[in-house]
Every structure is written in structure tokens, then in C-alpha cells.
Design a protein around this motif. Structure first.
Motif, mmCIF file in Angstrom:
data_model
loop_
_atom_site.group_PDB
_atom_site.id
_atom_site.type_symbol
_atom_site.label_atom_id
_atom_site.label_comp_id
_atom_site.label_asym_id
_atom_site.label_seq_id
_atom_site.Cartn_x
_atom_site.Cartn_y
_atom_site.Cartn_z
ATOM 1 N N SER A 70 101.777 45.912 61.925
ATOM 2 C CA SER A 70 101.855 44.726 62.877
ATOM 3 C C SER A 70 103.183 44.933 63.293
ATOM 4 C CB SER A 70 102.091 43.037 62.044
ATOM 5 O OG SER A 70 100.520 43.078 61.191
ATOM 6 N N ARG A 71 103.283 46.162 63.930
ATOM 7 C CA ARG A 71 103.855 46.633 64.724
ATOM 8 C C ARG A 71 103.890 46.375 66.241
ATOM 9 N NH1 ARG A 71 105.601 52.501 63.706
ATOM 10 N NH2 ARG A 71 104.684 52.482 65.568
ATOM 11 N N TYR A 72 104.379 45.695 66.919
ATOM 12 C CA TYR A 72 104.031 46.047 68.262
ATOM 13 C C TYR A 72 104.781 45.166 69.748
ATOM 14 C CZ TYR A 72 99.681 43.789 66.400
ATOM 15 O OH TYR A 72 98.407 43.678 65.448
ATOM 16 N N CYS A 73 104.460 45.994 70.794
ATOM 17 C CA CYS A 73 105.968 45.440 71.610
ATOM 18 C C CYS A 73 105.570 44.362 72.374
ATOM 19 C CB CYS A 73 105.529 47.174 72.289
ATOM 20 S SG CYS A 73 103.929 46.806 73.930
ATOM 21 N N ASP A 74 106.679 43.898 73.053
ATOM 22 C CA ASP A 74 105.787 42.702 73.922
ATOM 23 C C ASP A 74 104.919 42.944 74.382
ATOM 24 O OD1 ASP A 74 108.499 41.641 72.769
ATOM 25 O OD2 ASP A 74 109.265 42.178 74.993
ATOM 26 N N GLY B 163 102.061 44.082 74.557
ATOM 27 C CA GLY B 163 101.047 44.474 72.926
ATOM 28 C C GLY B 163 101.062 43.267 72.045
ATOM 29 N N ARG B 164 101.923 42.273 71.535
ATOM 30 C CA ARG B 164 102.477 41.010 70.490
ATOM 31 C C ARG B 164 101.651 40.353 71.352
ATOM 32 N NH1 ARG B 164 106.640 40.960 69.494
ATOM 33 N NH2 ARG B 164 107.982 40.083 71.846
ATOM 34 N N ASP B 165 102.233 39.956 73.133
ATOM 35 C CA ASP B 165 100.992 38.921 73.785
ATOM 36 C C ASP B 165 99.345 39.367 74.187
ATOM 37 O OD1 ASP B 165 101.724 36.641 75.473
ATOM 38 O OD2 ASP B 165 100.489 37.874 77.114
ATOM 39 N N LEU B 166 99.411 40.066 73.739
ATOM 40 C CA LEU B 166 97.873 40.572 74.421
ATOM 41 C C LEU B 166 96.974 39.938 72.597
ATOM 42 C CD1 LEU B 166 97.711 44.050 76.232
ATOM 43 C CD2 LEU B 166 97.088 41.870 76.131
ATOM 44 N N ARG B 167 97.781 40.597 71.835
ATOM 45 C CA ARG B 167 96.794 40.149 70.311
ATOM 46 C C ARG B 167 97.307 38.135 70.510
ATOM 47 N NH1 ARG B 167 97.559 38.221 65.454
ATOM 48 N NH2 ARG B 167 99.456 37.757 65.447
ATOM 49 N N LEU B 168 98.214 38.016 70.407
ATOM 50 C CA LEU B 168 97.649 36.685 70.856
ATOM 51 C C LEU B 168 97.389 35.680 71.268
ATOM 52 C CD1 LEU B 168 102.185 35.402 70.520
ATOM 53 C CD2 LEU B 168 99.908 35.391 68.879
ATOM 54 N N GLN B 169 96.818 36.391 72.386
ATOM 55 C CA GLN B 169 95.678 35.884 73.562
ATOM 56 C C GLN B 169 94.222 36.075 72.834
ATOM 57 O OE1 GLN B 169 95.392 34.997 77.154
ATOM 58 N NE2 GLN B 169 97.793 34.546 77.270
ATOM 59 N N ALA B 170 94.321 37.485 72.487
ATOM 60 C CA ALA B 170 92.580 37.793 71.863
ATOM 61 C C ALA B 170 92.176 36.928 70.475
ATOM 62 C CB ALA B 170 93.016 39.270 71.241
ATOM 63 N N GLU B 171 93.333 36.498 69.958
ATOM 64 C CA GLU B 171 93.461 35.881 68.418
ATOM 65 C C GLU B 171 92.805 34.455 68.927
ATOM 66 O OE1 GLU B 171 92.938 35.160 64.697
ATOM 67 O OE2 GLU B 171 93.848 36.878 64.978
#
Length: 85
Positions: free
Chosen positions: A26-30, A32-40
Motif C-alpha cells: 500500500s505504498r503509493y505516490c500522490d 497512484g493513490r488518487d488513481l487507486r481511489l478512483q478505481a475503488e
């Protein structure tokens, strides 16, 4: 997450090229974190029943409580777009 969604494809493509992101820990750049949240959020909003959406949201809250404000905003946005669209 739904593997066929545009959000998931963008998230996965980013993970394959970004040296800062490492999903297993669960290590993400800014970005990557936003893309993960968008996908979730797209996945949760696409679920057919309220109990399913509540289950997956609770799981996300348990594992990533720091992201819940942003995730809730995105879920509402995507769900409203599906209902009204």
C-alpha cells in the motif's frame, strides 16, 4: 476493483511504470493513490445492492481509514453519474 473499468486500467498502467508505487504494501505516490481511489470508487459505485456497497466501503475503511473522506466523495460522484446518466 473491476478489472475492465477505465479507472482500473489507468491505475494498473500507473503501477507498472511508477517506481514509487508498490501495491502489495500500500505504498503509493500522490498520483497512484488518487488513481487507486478512483478505481475503488468506480468499483463500489457499480455494485448493484446497498449491502454490497456497504461491505466494500467498510473493508476499505478498515484497511485505509486515512482515505475515507476522499473515497466517499468519489463514490457519491460516480454513483450519482450512474443513476442520473
Amino acid at each position: 476493483m473491476s478489472a475492465g473499468s477505465g479507472e482500473y486500467i489507468a491505475y494498473h498502467a500507473h503501477l507498472m511504470t511508477c517506481r514509487s508505487c508498490y501495491a502489495p504494501t500500500s505504498r503509493y505516490c500522490d498520483v497512484g493513490r488518487d488513481l487507486r481511489l478512483q478505481a475503488e470508487a468506480a468499483f463500489i459505485a457499480s455494485l448493484k445492492t446497498l449491502p454490497e456497497r456497504r461491505y466494500w466501503r467498510a473493508l476499505e475503511e478498515k484497511n485505509h481509514p486515512e482515505n475515507m473522506v476522499r473515497l466517499d466523495e468519489l463514490i457519491k460522484q460516480k454513483y450519482r453519474g450512474q443513476v442520473n446518466g
